[in-house]
Scaffold this active site. Structure first.
Site, mmCIF file in Angstrom:
data_model
loop_
_atom_site.group_PDB
_atom_site.id
_atom_site.type_symbol
_atom_site.label_atom_id
_atom_site.label_comp_id
_atom_site.label_asym_id
_atom_site.label_seq_id
_atom_site.Cartn_x
_atom_site.Cartn_y
_atom_site.Cartn_z
ATOM 1 N N ASP A 34 0.808 -1.229 0.000
ATOM 2 C CA ASP A 34 0.000 0.000 0.000
ATOM 3 C C ASP A 34 0.840 1.277 0.000
ATOM 4 O O ASP A 34 0.516 2.255 -0.682
ATOM 5 C CB ASP A 34 -0.884 0.064 1.250
ATOM 6 C CG ASP A 34 -2.003 -0.958 1.236
ATOM 7 O OD1 ASP A 34 -2.268 -1.550 0.180
ATOM 8 O OD2 ASP A 34 -2.603 -1.162 2.305
ATOM 9 N N HIS A 35 1.901 1.269 0.810
ATOM 10 C CA HIS A 35 2.599 2.540 1.014
ATOM 11 C C HIS A 35 3.566 2.895 -0.104
ATOM 12 O O HIS A 35 4.077 4.017 -0.151
ATOM 13 C CB HIS A 35 3.219 2.590 2.405
ATOM 14 C CG HIS A 35 2.126 2.560 3.433
ATOM 15 N ND1 HIS A 35 1.148 3.527 3.484
ATOM 16 C CD2 HIS A 35 1.797 1.639 4.369
ATOM 17 C CE1 HIS A 35 0.276 3.217 4.438
ATOM 18 N NE2 HIS A 35 0.646 2.077 4.982
ATOM 19 N N ARG A 50 2.598 12.627 -5.427
ATOM 20 C CA ARG A 50 2.916 13.487 -6.567
ATOM 21 C C ARG A 50 1.979 13.292 -7.753
ATOM 22 O O ARG A 50 2.156 13.913 -8.792
ATOM 23 C CB ARG A 50 4.372 13.243 -7.015
ATOM 24 C CG ARG A 50 5.383 13.855 -6.081
ATOM 25 C CD ARG A 50 5.297 15.367 -6.160
ATOM 26 N NE ARG A 50 6.086 16.002 -5.135
ATOM 27 C CZ ARG A 50 7.345 16.440 -5.314
ATOM 28 N NH1 ARG A 50 7.948 16.280 -6.461
ATOM 29 N NH2 ARG A 50 7.980 17.020 -4.320
ATOM 30 N N HIS A 83 -4.680 -3.062 0.233
ATOM 31 C CA HIS A 83 -5.957 -2.611 0.822
ATOM 32 C C HIS A 83 -6.547 -1.540 -0.094
ATOM 33 O O HIS A 83 -6.019 -0.438 -0.183
ATOM 34 C CB HIS A 83 -5.665 -2.048 2.214
ATOM 35 C CG HIS A 83 -6.888 -1.641 2.977
ATOM 36 N ND1 HIS A 83 -6.832 -1.163 4.257
ATOM 37 C CD2 HIS A 83 -8.210 -1.641 2.642
ATOM 38 C CE1 HIS A 83 -8.049 -0.884 4.695
ATOM 39 N NE2 HIS A 83 -8.903 -1.157 3.727
ATOM 40 N N HIS A 87 -4.393 4.976 -1.156
ATOM 41 C CA HIS A 87 -3.138 4.386 -1.660
ATOM 42 C C HIS A 87 -3.428 3.529 -2.896
ATOM 43 O O HIS A 87 -3.340 4.028 -4.017
ATOM 44 C CB HIS A 87 -2.309 3.690 -0.575
ATOM 45 C CG HIS A 87 -3.061 3.019 0.535
ATOM 46 N ND1 HIS A 87 -3.924 1.985 0.320
ATOM 47 C CD2 HIS A 87 -3.038 3.235 1.874
ATOM 48 C CE1 HIS A 87 -4.407 1.584 1.490
ATOM 49 N NE2 HIS A 87 -3.911 2.333 2.451
ATOM 50 N N THR A 131 -4.617 4.619 9.840
ATOM 51 C CA THR A 131 -4.444 3.241 9.383
ATOM 52 C C THR A 131 -5.544 2.420 10.060
ATOM 53 O O THR A 131 -6.389 2.989 10.742
ATOM 54 C CB THR A 131 -3.025 2.731 9.729
ATOM 55 O OG1 THR A 131 -2.905 1.367 9.319
ATOM 56 C CG2 THR A 131 -2.732 2.805 11.225
ATOM 57 N N HIS A 187 0.200 -6.069 11.470
ATOM 58 C CA HIS A 187 0.078 -4.640 11.804
ATOM 59 C C HIS A 187 1.182 -4.230 12.767
ATOM 60 O O HIS A 187 1.312 -4.790 13.854
ATOM 61 C CB HIS A 187 -1.280 -4.270 12.411
ATOM 62 C CG HIS A 187 -1.659 -2.849 12.044
ATOM 63 N ND1 HIS A 187 -1.150 -1.750 12.697
ATOM 64 C CD2 HIS A 187 -2.447 -2.363 11.061
ATOM 65 C CE1 HIS A 187 -1.623 -0.652 12.139
ATOM 66 N NE2 HIS A 187 -2.411 -0.991 11.136
ATOM 67 N N GLY A 188 1.975 -3.275 12.316
ATOM 68 C CA GLY A 188 3.015 -2.696 13.164
ATOM 69 C C GLY A 188 4.225 -3.595 13.378
ATOM 70 O O GLY A 188 5.042 -3.316 14.260
ATOM 71 N N GLY A 216 3.667 -4.413 6.113
ATOM 72 C CA GLY A 216 3.764 -3.405 5.069
ATOM 73 C C GLY A 216 4.604 -2.207 5.422
ATOM 74 O O GLY A 216 5.737 -2.053 4.958
ATOM 75 N N HIS A 217 4.068 -1.333 6.282
ATOM 76 C CA HIS A 217 4.652 -0.017 6.493
ATOM 77 C C HIS A 217 6.144 -0.077 6.823
ATOM 78 O O HIS A 217 6.953 0.643 6.233
ATOM 79 C CB HIS A 217 3.878 0.716 7.600
ATOM 80 C CG HIS A 217 4.318 2.116 7.807
ATOM 81 N ND1 HIS A 217 5.267 2.469 8.735
ATOM 82 C CD2 HIS A 217 3.960 3.261 7.175
ATOM 83 C CE1 HIS A 217 5.464 3.771 8.676
ATOM 84 N NE2 HIS A 217 4.679 4.276 7.737
HETATM 85 N N1 PXP Z 1 -2.853 -6.693 8.079
HETATM 86 C C1 PXP Z 1 -3.933 -5.901 7.918
HETATM 87 C C2 PXP Z 1 -5.278 -6.545 7.912
HETATM 88 C C3 PXP Z 1 -3.802 -4.505 7.720
HETATM 89 O O1 PXP Z 1 -4.896 -3.743 7.565
HETATM 90 C C4 PXP Z 1 -2.509 -3.959 7.661
HETATM 91 C C5 PXP Z 1 -2.338 -2.497 7.406
HETATM 92 O O2 PXP Z 1 -2.883 -2.161 6.190
HETATM 93 C C6 PXP Z 1 -1.410 -4.816 7.814
HETATM 94 C C7 PXP Z 1 -1.620 -6.181 8.054
HETATM 95 C C8 PXP Z 1 -0.004 -4.325 7.724
HETATM 96 O O3 PXP Z 1 0.274 -3.417 8.745
HETATM 97 P P1 PXP Z 1 1.617 -2.589 8.675
HETATM 98 O O4 PXP Z 1 1.536 -1.735 7.460
HETATM 99 O O5 PXP Z 1 1.620 -1.823 9.952
HETATM 100 O O6 PXP Z 1 2.741 -3.581 8.582
#
Ligand code: PXP
Length: 242
Positions: free
Chosen positions: A12-13, A21, A46, A53, A103, A193-194, A215-216
């Site tokens: 996504d990021h 841009r 996502h 994004h 998020t 996540h995180g 992801g992030h």
């Molecule tokens: N899993 C789900 C369901 C999420 O919504 C996200 C964030 O979009 C992630 C995993 C990944 O989280 P992060 O970007 O913090 O690694």
């Protein structure tokens, strides 16, 4: 249980940076292909209601380009259901979505909206899309996933990632207990996540967890060492934890 832990790379990021841009660089599809050859077992994206994004054409291009499975994160809305049924990704993870959040903050309240979620789970499953519910590591939410016949749950590790010391250990225990409970009931547990190089190992060591979605941190770290190195280093941490 406790076999190879799959890594889903959330791209996504890459799209967030591109959208800053308004052009077409950096391309999230190119990032997905690099992640795939660097140790990712799947790609996660996502498609948000506000398209902040990933956009619809990214989804189309991902479906055409990828040889590894795509996991589409989606809110339980008619619009997203229609898109998922059109593209038929390998998996769909139902997430809560609020426009004002930065998020995905907190898990889906599956227990509180069984009747709303049921047709989504049924229609996606009937189209051969593997449904996962992004929930807190809470027995009441797992109970709801059982009632909904979801084959997969993904535990939100955001709280774990932000806590420190004893509180983090307690949250890790909650995630481990939830993974065991889900597994015992025939549901495949995932987590995400995180997660980062600093906090991934205890989560990766939970034997029932089959997949992590990250992801992030990976995209941010790629600024310093490149995406290939970022993904393969995460892969190595995960493999060492098993
Ligand atoms: N899993 C789900 C369901 C999420 O919504 C996200 C964030 O979009 C992630 C995993 C990944 O989280 P992060 O970007 O913090 O690694």
């Amino acid at each position: 249980m406790s076999g190879r832990l799959r890594l889903g790379v959330n791209i996504d990021h890459v799209a967030t940076i591109r959208n800053a841009r308004g052009g077409d660089h950096p391309d999230p599809v190119k990032a997905a292909l690099i992640a795939a050859r660097s140790g990712a077992d799947g790609i996660t994206a996502h498609l948000r209601e506000d398209r902040r994004h990933i956009r619809d054409d990214d989804l189309e291009r991902l479906m055409a380009a990828l040889t590894i499975p795509l996991n589409l994160e989606m809110a339980a809305t008619e619009e997203m259901l229609e898109i998922a049924l059109k593209h038929r990704p390998r998996a769909a993870c139902i997430v809560p979505e609020r426009r004002e959040e930065r998020t995905t903050e907190g898990g889906l309240d599956a227990a509180g909206q069984i009747n709303h979620l049921l047709p989504f789970v049924e229609k996606l499953t009937a189209s051969n899309i593997r449904v996962s519910l992004f929930i807190e590591p809470d027995p009441a939410q797992i109970e709801a996933a059982i009632r909904l016949k979801a084959p997969v749950v993904e535990f939100h590790t955001g709280r774990y990632a932000h806590l420190e010391g004893k509180a983090r250990v307690e949250e890790l225990r909650r995630i481990a207990d939830a993974a065991a409970l889900a597994f015992k009931n025939g549901i495949e547990p995932h987590a995400g996540h995180g997660l980062s190089f600093d906090n991934v190992v205890p989560i990766a060591a939970i034997p029932q967890i089959a997949e992590l979605n990250i992801g992030h941190f990976l995209i941010g770290e790629a600024i310093f060492c490149g995406l290939e190195a970022s993904v393969s280093k995460m892969r190595a941490f995960m493999d060492d934890a098993r």
